[in-house]
Write a protein that holds these residues in place. Sequence first.
Motif, PDB file in Angstrom:
ATOM      1  N   ARG A  26       0.852  -1.201   0.000  1.00  0.00           N
ATOM      2  CA  ARG A  26       0.000   0.000   0.000  1.00  0.00           C
ATOM      3  C   ARG A  26       0.883   1.246   0.000  1.00  0.00           C
ATOM      4  NH1 ARG A  26      -4.352  -0.413   4.631  1.00  0.00           N
ATOM      5  NH2 ARG A  26      -4.966   1.552   3.701  1.00  0.00           N
ATOM      6  N   ILE A  27       2.115   1.075   0.443  1.00  0.00           N
ATOM      7  CA  ILE A  27       3.152   2.095   0.314  1.00  0.00           C
ATOM      8  C   ILE A  27       4.295   1.423  -0.425  1.00  0.00           C
ATOM      9  CG2 ILE A  27       4.831   3.525   1.542  1.00  0.00           C
ATOM     10  CD1 ILE A  27       2.764   3.810   3.794  1.00  0.00           C
ATOM     11  N   ASP A  28       4.613   1.955  -1.632  1.00  0.00           N
ATOM     12  CA  ASP A  28       5.671   1.318  -2.417  1.00  0.00           C
ATOM     13  C   ASP A  28       6.925   2.164  -2.518  1.00  0.00           C
ATOM     14  OD1 ASP A  28       4.684   3.225  -4.082  1.00  0.00           O
ATOM     15  OD2 ASP A  28       4.135   1.861  -5.694  1.00  0.00           O
ATOM     16  N   ASP A  29       6.998   3.244  -1.744  1.00  0.00           N
ATOM     17  CA  ASP A  29       8.203   4.057  -1.689  1.00  0.00           C
ATOM     18  C   ASP A  29       9.238   3.373  -0.795  1.00  0.00           C
ATOM     19  OD1 ASP A  29       7.214   6.991  -2.693  1.00  0.00           O
ATOM     20  OD2 ASP A  29       5.651   5.946  -1.558  1.00  0.00           O
ATOM     21  N   CYS A  30      10.475   3.781  -0.962  1.00  0.00           N
ATOM     22  CA  CYS A  30      11.512   3.391  -0.008  1.00  0.00           C
ATOM     23  C   CYS A  30      11.183   4.084   1.315  1.00  0.00           C
ATOM     24  CB  CYS A  30      12.863   3.857  -0.541  1.00  0.00           C
ATOM     25  SG  CYS A  30      14.205   3.666   0.640  1.00  0.00           S
ATOM     26  N   VAL A  31      11.245   3.357   2.415  1.00  0.00           N
ATOM     27  CA  VAL A  31      10.944   3.912   3.731  1.00  0.00           C
ATOM     28  C   VAL A  31      12.160   3.718   4.632  1.00  0.00           C
ATOM     29  CG1 VAL A  31       9.477   3.733   5.796  1.00  0.00           C
ATOM     30  CG2 VAL A  31       8.466   3.463   3.513  1.00  0.00           C
ATOM     31  N   ILE A  32      12.502   4.753   5.357  1.00  0.00           N
ATOM     32  CA  ILE A  32      13.539   4.691   6.389  1.00  0.00           C
ATOM     33  C   ILE A  32      12.928   5.299   7.637  1.00  0.00           C
ATOM     34  CG2 ILE A  32      15.824   5.466   7.128  1.00  0.00           C
ATOM     35  CD1 ILE A  32      16.599   5.537   4.166  1.00  0.00           C
ATOM     36  N   ALA A  33      13.172   4.654   8.786  1.00  0.00           N
ATOM     37  CA  ALA A  33      12.535   5.137  10.014  1.00  0.00           C
ATOM     38  C   ALA A  33      13.530   5.316  11.151  1.00  0.00           C
ATOM     39  CB  ALA A  33      11.438   4.169  10.446  1.00  0.00           C
ATOM     40  N   GLN A  34      13.255   6.307  11.948  1.00  0.00           N
ATOM     41  CA  GLN A  34      13.951   6.524  13.216  1.00  0.00           C
ATOM     42  C   GLN A  34      12.942   6.081  14.262  1.00  0.00           C
ATOM     43  OE1 GLN A  34      13.167   9.578  15.422  1.00  0.00           O
ATOM     44  NE2 GLN A  34      14.335   8.411  16.930  1.00  0.00           N
ATOM     45  N   PRO A 119      -1.531   5.650   4.292  1.00  0.00           N
ATOM     46  CA  PRO A 119      -1.092   5.628   2.877  1.00  0.00           C
ATOM     47  C   PRO A 119      -1.747   6.726   2.039  1.00  0.00           C
ATOM     48  CG  PRO A 119      -1.538   3.394   3.634  1.00  0.00           C
ATOM     49  CD  PRO A 119      -2.046   4.326   4.713  1.00  0.00           C
ATOM     50  N   VAL A 120      -3.009   7.008   2.286  1.00  0.00           N
ATOM     51  CA  VAL A 120      -3.713   8.057   1.532  1.00  0.00           C
ATOM     52  C   VAL A 120      -3.148   9.427   1.888  1.00  0.00           C
ATOM     53  CG1 VAL A 120      -5.958   9.186   1.204  1.00  0.00           C
ATOM     54  CG2 VAL A 120      -5.805   6.689   1.323  1.00  0.00           C
ATOM     55  N   ARG A 121      -2.897   9.656   3.170  1.00  0.00           N
ATOM     56  CA  ARG A 121      -2.368  10.970   3.597  1.00  0.00           C
ATOM     57  C   ARG A 121      -0.957  11.186   3.029  1.00  0.00           C
ATOM     58  NH1 ARG A 121      -5.926  14.521   4.708  1.00  0.00           N
ATOM     59  NH2 ARG A 121      -5.047  15.417   6.584  1.00  0.00           N
ATOM     60  N   ILE A 122      -0.152  10.136   2.943  1.00  0.00           N
ATOM     61  CA  ILE A 122       1.184  10.265   2.361  1.00  0.00           C
ATOM     62  C   ILE A 122       1.065  10.642   0.882  1.00  0.00           C
ATOM     63  CG2 ILE A 122       3.239   8.959   1.659  1.00  0.00           C
ATOM     64  CD1 ILE A 122       2.999   7.468   4.371  1.00  0.00           C
ATOM     65  N   LYS A 123       0.152   9.987   0.185  1.00  0.00           N
ATOM     66  CA  LYS A 123      -0.058  10.324  -1.229  1.00  0.00           C
ATOM     67  C   LYS A 123      -0.524  11.772  -1.377  1.00  0.00           C
ATOM     68  CE  LYS A 123      -2.411   8.870  -5.384  1.00  0.00           C
ATOM     69  NZ  LYS A 123      -3.403   8.059  -6.012  1.00  0.00           N
ATOM     70  N   GLU A 124      -1.438  12.207  -0.514  1.00  0.00           N
ATOM     71  CA  GLU A 124      -1.895  13.604  -0.539  1.00  0.00           C
ATOM     72  C   GLU A 124      -0.734  14.560  -0.311  1.00  0.00           C
ATOM     73  OE1 GLU A 124      -5.776  12.659   2.003  1.00  0.00           O
ATOM     74  OE2 GLU A 124      -5.369  14.810   1.835  1.00  0.00           O
ATOM     75  N   ALA A 125       0.139  14.228   0.638  1.00  0.00           N
ATOM     76  CA  ALA A 125       1.267  15.106   0.955  1.00  0.00           C
ATOM     77  C   ALA A 125       2.176  15.293  -0.252  1.00  0.00           C
ATOM     78  CB  ALA A 125       2.051  14.542   2.138  1.00  0.00           C
ATOM     79  N   LYS A 126       2.364  14.227  -1.028  1.00  0.00           N
ATOM     80  CA  LYS A 126       3.219  14.327  -2.212  1.00  0.00           C
ATOM     81  C   LYS A 126       2.674  15.341  -3.213  1.00  0.00           C
ATOM     82  CE  LYS A 126       4.859   9.548  -2.187  1.00  0.00           C
ATOM     83  NZ  LYS A 126       4.781   8.258  -2.889  1.00  0.00           N
ATOM     84  N   GLU A 127       1.349  15.474  -3.235  1.00  0.00           N
ATOM     85  CA  GLU A 127       0.700  16.338  -4.217  1.00  0.00           C
ATOM     86  C   GLU A 127       0.351  17.714  -3.666  1.00  0.00           C
ATOM     87  OE1 GLU A 127      -2.595  13.796  -5.105  1.00  0.00           O
ATOM     88  OE2 GLU A 127      -1.340  12.346  -6.174  1.00  0.00           O
TER      89      GLU A 127
END
Length: 155
Positions: A26-34, A119-127
């Motif tokens: 549902r999230i296909d970006d590279c993810v790195i987390a702290q 996942p939807v909010r991340i997509k919104e943020a990109k746009e």
Amino acid sequence: MIFVTVGTAHFDPLITAMDKYVQEERIDDCVIAQIGRGRYEPSSFRYFRFISSLEPAYKAADVIVSTGGAGTTMECVQKGLKLVVVENTTLMEGHQSQLIGEMARRGHLLWCKDLENLPVRIKEAKETSFERFVSDEPTAHLYILQMLKNKGTTR
């Protein structure tokens, strides 16, 4: 790249949800987390606990997902970065909601109130183009000077 940060605290529900969304694609970006002091260790993306500066991660990220701590929130909104905030409800009396709500109302970030919608909010943020936060000029010293002047004239 999506950079997730929990600051100096922990918030396993956010890291667990991100791990699940990456596994489910549902999230296909590279993810790195702290992940701070969290107990949950993700299996679907790289992570670290602490680092001296988050600046390199901010610069590399397309979207930052944070937990609403004042430090991270202010760093990101002052730079106009694409920020999605999930309130860390495990902390004291919901104090983060006031800051998150005001910054969201002013267009500086997106508030994700339900992890299911992340996942939807991340997509919104990109746009979305976010407003850079600019602090007001400090004025406390002017009030103090005026009070001192007034005190001098009342004798």
